[in-house]
Motif scaffolding. Structure first.
Motif, PDB file in Angstrom:
ATOM      1  N   ARG A  21      63.408 127.868  49.216  1.00 58.88           N
ATOM      2  CA  ARG A  21      62.212 128.634  48.875  1.00 58.88           C
ATOM      3  C   ARG A  21      62.231 129.016  47.408  1.00 58.88           C
ATOM      4  O   ARG A  21      63.242 128.891  46.731  1.00 58.88           O
ATOM      5  N   GLN A  40      57.490 130.391  50.189  1.00 56.80           N
ATOM      6  CA  GLN A  40      57.871 131.781  50.408  1.00 56.80           C
ATOM      7  C   GLN A  40      57.751 132.169  51.875  1.00 56.80           C
ATOM      8  O   GLN A  40      57.144 131.464  52.666  1.00 56.80           O
ATOM      9  N   CYS A  41      58.361 133.320  52.216  1.00 61.50           N
ATOM     10  CA  CYS A  41      58.174 133.970  53.515  1.00 61.50           C
ATOM     11  C   CYS A  41      57.231 135.142  53.272  1.00 61.50           C
ATOM     12  O   CYS A  41      57.526 136.008  52.446  1.00 61.50           O
ATOM     13  N   GLY A  42      56.121 135.206  53.966  1.00 57.07           N
ATOM     14  CA  GLY A  42      55.170 136.293  53.736  1.00 57.07           C
ATOM     15  C   GLY A  42      54.437 136.095  52.424  1.00 57.07           C
ATOM     16  O   GLY A  42      54.518 135.051  51.793  1.00 57.07           O
ATOM     17  N   THR A  43      53.710 137.131  51.999  1.00 57.20           N
ATOM     18  CA  THR A  43      52.895 137.003  50.789  1.00 57.20           C
ATOM     19  C   THR A  43      53.485 137.813  49.646  1.00 57.20           C
ATOM     20  O   THR A  43      52.905 138.784  49.172  1.00 57.20           O
ATOM     21  N   LYS A  44      54.683 137.423  49.211  1.00 47.55           N
ATOM     22  CA  LYS A  44      55.256 138.043  48.014  1.00 47.55           C
ATOM     23  C   LYS A  44      54.368 137.726  46.816  1.00 47.55           C
ATOM     24  O   LYS A  44      54.078 138.580  45.992  1.00 47.55           O
ATOM     25  N   ARG A  46      50.484 136.126  45.934  1.00 45.25           N
ATOM     26  CA  ARG A  46      49.205 135.924  46.613  1.00 45.25           C
ATOM     27  C   ARG A  46      48.420 134.817  45.923  1.00 45.25           C
ATOM     28  O   ARG A  46      48.508 134.658  44.705  1.00 45.25           O
ATOM     29  N   THR A  55      49.927 127.524  56.324  1.00 44.57           N
ATOM     30  CA  THR A  55      50.265 128.405  57.443  1.00 44.57           C
ATOM     31  C   THR A  55      51.661 128.994  57.316  1.00 44.57           C
ATOM     32  O   THR A  55      51.949 130.032  57.906  1.00 44.57           O
ATOM     33  N   ASP A  56      52.533 128.348  56.535  1.00 41.63           N
ATOM     34  CA  ASP A  56      53.884 128.884  56.301  1.00 41.63           C
ATOM     35  C   ASP A  56      53.960 129.634  54.966  1.00 41.63           C
ATOM     36  O   ASP A  56      55.035 129.806  54.416  1.00 41.63           O
ATOM     37  N   PHE A  57      52.799 130.073  54.446  1.00 39.64           N
ATOM     38  CA  PHE A  57      52.669 130.861  53.215  1.00 39.64           C
ATOM     39  C   PHE A  57      52.987 130.058  51.950  1.00 39.64           C
ATOM     40  O   PHE A  57      53.165 130.626  50.884  1.00 39.64           O
ATOM     41  N   ARG A  74      52.146 138.609  40.322  1.00 39.87           N
ATOM     42  CA  ARG A  74      52.118 138.528  41.783  1.00 39.87           C
ATOM     43  C   ARG A  74      50.940 137.735  42.328  1.00 39.87           C
ATOM     44  O   ARG A  74      50.851 137.531  43.522  1.00 39.87           O
TER      45      ARG A  74
END
Length: 87
Positions: A21, A40-44, A46, A55-57, A74
């Motif tokens: 990542r 990434q994991c989540g929306t660190k 945007r 779908t996996d950010f 960010r």
């Protein structure tokens, strides 16, 4: 002869693979449509203009241009190539 192996060797060997990542294209780098900019994991980070999110950010470019970060680094945007040339 021992009928059991040593405890160390039978309990090892189950480490997972790295997921690779992070930022793949930095600010100012040229991208083409479909290039992955960030994994990434989540929306660190945007997505902003001319950028999509999977779908996996995963953040990817939707046009040809150069990467541009704003909002304190960010939010990720892609500025079109012809606009970037005039600035």
């Amino acid at each position: 002869m021992a009928h059991k192996k040593g405890q160390g060797s039978t309990r090892n060997g189950r480490d997972s693979n790295a997921q690779r990542r992070g930022v793949k294209k930095y600010g100012g780098e040229v991208v083409i449509p479909g290039n992955i900019i960030i994994r990434q994991c989540g929306t660190k980070w945007r997505p902003g203009r001319n950028v999509g999110m999977g779908t996996d950010f995963t953040i990817f470019s939707m046009i040809e241009g150069s990467v541009f970060f704003d909002q304190n680094g960010r939010r990720v945007n892609v500025v079109p190539a012809e606009v970037a040339a005039t600035n």
